[in-house]
Motif scaffolding. Structure first.
Motif, PDB file in Angstrom:
ATOM      1  N   ILE A   1       0.855  -1.174   0.083  1.00  0.00           N
ATOM      2  CA  ILE A   1      -0.174   0.033  -0.026  1.00  0.00           C
ATOM      3  C   ILE A   1       1.009   1.346  -0.148  1.00  0.00           C
TER       4      ILE A   1
ATOM      5  N   ALA B   1       2.758   1.608  -3.241  1.00  0.00           N
ATOM      6  CA  ALA B   1       1.731   2.221  -4.336  1.00  0.00           C
ATOM      7  C   ALA B   1       1.405   3.579  -4.339  1.00  0.00           C
TER       8      ALA B   1
ATOM      9  N   CYS C   1       2.386   6.556  -6.903  1.00  0.00           N
ATOM     10  CA  CYS C   1       1.531   7.729  -7.493  1.00  0.00           C
ATOM     11  C   CYS C   1       2.240   8.986  -7.266  1.00  0.00           C
TER      12      CYS C   1
ATOM     13  N   PHE D   1       4.464  -0.351  -8.638  1.00  0.00           N
ATOM     14  CA  PHE D   1       3.031  -1.126  -8.812  1.00  0.00           C
ATOM     15  C   PHE D   1       3.325  -2.250  -9.161  1.00  0.00           C
TER      16      PHE D   1
ATOM     17  N   SER E   1      -5.548  -3.853  -6.022  1.00  0.00           N
ATOM     18  CA  SER E   1      -5.509  -2.460  -6.089  1.00  0.00           C
ATOM     19  C   SER E   1      -6.793  -1.864  -5.692  1.00  0.00           C
TER      20      SER E   1
ATOM     21  N   ALA F   1      -7.811  -0.056  -2.262  1.00  0.00           N
ATOM     22  CA  ALA F   1      -8.197   1.342  -2.150  1.00  0.00           C
ATOM     23  C   ALA F   1      -9.362   1.626  -1.996  1.00  0.00           C
TER      24      ALA F   1
ATOM     25  N   TRP G   1      -5.268   3.285  -7.133  1.00  0.00           N
ATOM     26  CA  TRP G   1      -4.243   3.741  -5.941  1.00  0.00           C
ATOM     27  C   TRP G   1      -4.184   5.176  -5.598  1.00  0.00           C
TER      28      TRP G   1
END
Length: 192
Positions: free
Chosen positions: A9, A12, A16, A30, A40, A43, A111
Motif C-alpha cells: 500500500i 503504491a 503515485c 506498482f 488495487s 484502495a 491507488w
C-alpha cells in the motif's frame, strides 16, 4: 486473492507520487499483474471513510439513518461506482489496441484515489465551515480536481502510449461513465 499488505500500500501511494512527478521507473513501484490489479481495489476499502465523511458533511448520507437495505444499497452503489471505469477503460483499450497496457493505467489509477480521496475529504470538511478559509478550501478543491484530471490525462498518455485526444477520451470516459452510473443508481434507489 490476498489483501495487500502495508508495504504494498505504501509503495503504491509513493508510486503515485513518483508517477505524478514523472520520475523514471515510477511505474515499477506498482504490482501491475492481474493479481495486483485486483488487490488495487483495496484502495476502495481504505478510502471509504473519506467518502462517507464527505457524504455526511454534504448532507447526502441519508442511508446512515436507514435500515440494513439502505446500507446494502449504498455498498452496492459504491462497488459499482468503482467498477464502471475499469470496465469501460478495458473496452476502449481493446478498441484502440492498447489492452495489453491497460493495467499500467488502472492500477495506479485505483491507488491514486487513496491520497486524493482524503485530500478532497479534508477540503470538504474545511469548506463546510464559514468564512474565508471555507471559501479558500472550496476553491482549492476545484484546483485539486482539475489537477487530478490533468494527472489522469498525462498518465493515460504516457502509460498507454496513446495520442492526446485518446488520453482525453479516457479521462472523459471516466467522468461520464462514473457520473451516469451514479445518477442511474441514485434514481433506481429513489424509486424503490
Amino acid at each position: 486473492m490476498a489483501v495487500p499488505g502495508p508495504a504494498e500500500i505504501f509503495r503504491a501511494v509513493y508510486g503515485c507520487w513518483c508517477l505524478a512527478l514523472g520520475r523514471p521507473g515510477a511505474i515499477d513501484l506498482f504490482d501491475r499483474s492481474e493479481t495486483g490489479f485486483f488487490r488495487s481495489f483495496f484502495a476502495a476499502v481504505l478510502v471509504l471513510p473519506a467518502f462517507v465523511l464527505s457524504d455526511v458533511v454534504h448532507g447526502t448520507a441519508a442511508w446512515l439513518d436507514g435500515g440494513v437495505l439502505d446500507w446494502i444499497s449504498y455498498a452496492l452503489r459504491y462497488a459499482i461506482y468503482w467498477l464502471v471505469f475499469p470496465l469501460a477503460a478495458c473496452i476502449i483499450a481493446e478498441k484502440v489496441g492498447v489492452l495489453d497496457r491497460i493495467l499500467d493505467l488502472l492500477v495506479p489509477y485505483n491507488w491514486v484515489t487513496l491520497p486524493f480521496g482524503y485530500l478532497f475529504c479534508a477540503l470538504t470538511v474545511i469548506g463546510a465551515g464559514e468564512g474565508p478559509v471555507a471559501g479558500f478550501a472550496g476553491n482549492l478543491s476545484v484546483f485539486a480536481w482539475v489537477g487530478l484530471l490533468y494527472l489522469m490525462f498525462r498518465w493515460a498518455r504516457t502509460l498507454l502510449g496513446v495520442s492526446a485526444l485518446m488520453a482525453f477520451g479516457f479521462v472523459l470516459a471516466d467522468e461520464l461513465f462514473s457520473l451516469l452510473a451514479y445518477l442511474l443508481l441514485e434514481s433506481v434507489v429513489a424509486s424503490i
